[in-house]
Design an enzyme around this catalytic site. Sequence first.
Site, PDB file in Angstrom:
ATOM      1  CB  SER A   1      -0.086  12.799 -12.381  1.00  0.00           C
ATOM      2  OG  SER A   1      -1.127  12.177 -13.091  1.00  0.00           O
ATOM      3  CG  ASN A   2       0.783  11.840 -17.708  1.00  0.00           C
ATOM      4  OD1 ASN A   2      -0.593  12.211 -18.139  1.00  0.00           O
ATOM      5  ND2 ASN A   2       0.830  10.666 -17.095  1.00  0.00           N
TER       6      ASN A   2
END
Length: 223
Positions: free
Chosen positions: A33-34
Amino acid sequence: LAELWGPRPLAGRRAVVTAGPTREALDPVRYLSNRSSGKMGYAVAAAAAAAGAEVVLVSGPVALAPPPGVRRVEVTSAAEMLDAVLAEVAGADLFIATAAVADYRPAVSADRKIKKDSERMELVLERNPDILATVAALPERPFCVGFAAETHDVIGYARGKLEAKGLDLVAANAVGEGQGFDRDDNTLTVLWPGGERALGSGSKRELARALMDIICERLHARD
Ligand code: CTP
Ligand code: CA
């Protein structure tokens, strides 16, 4: 704007907004993810609702409550976000993509937890669909707004995205080095074919309102 269209310039309009990160599963307990917090997207959804639009917020996993009057559809992966957007976007007047969609996902998502049985491990990733480009290519498409998060050459890359994806408007912001992701303030420049306007720095709430003013201007100019 209020003088031209009244206080609710998007009354009777439907808007779909994407926000937050996506999570791409590696196995049942792990994902890629980020750092997106979803704050900018939630502020944009709130500003669209305040302007009178009926707003659907297609959101990745974030720690935020939906803004009042906004219907939220919760998704996890980019593939789910695309499906939810395509289900909601038919008949919409406005599509605003603020989500930090993962560009790649693991080529295989294991059914069972991956065990640490080797010293080294390589991950194979494949490209995710581009949700904004997909919507912008629909035959009867809404007014399409993208965000461009860049660490360098912000305006150059943002104009490139405006043209490559055939968008109506792009909001460009610098990320990294204490800017952009997971903060309450931001710095935005808005670009459209043939023009640009720097909105400067401010809270995400203030910038979302200023961005919505420009969106309303361009949307009414187009109609
Ligand atoms: N976007 C999207 N679907 C993707 C990737 C991006 O809808 N799979 C949207 C984002 O929500 C944003 C815009 O496209 O509005 C630009 O995203 P950004 O990550 O800045 O650009 P990319 O086109 O993904 O290119 P790159 O990451 O290589 O800069
Ligand atoms: Ca990207």
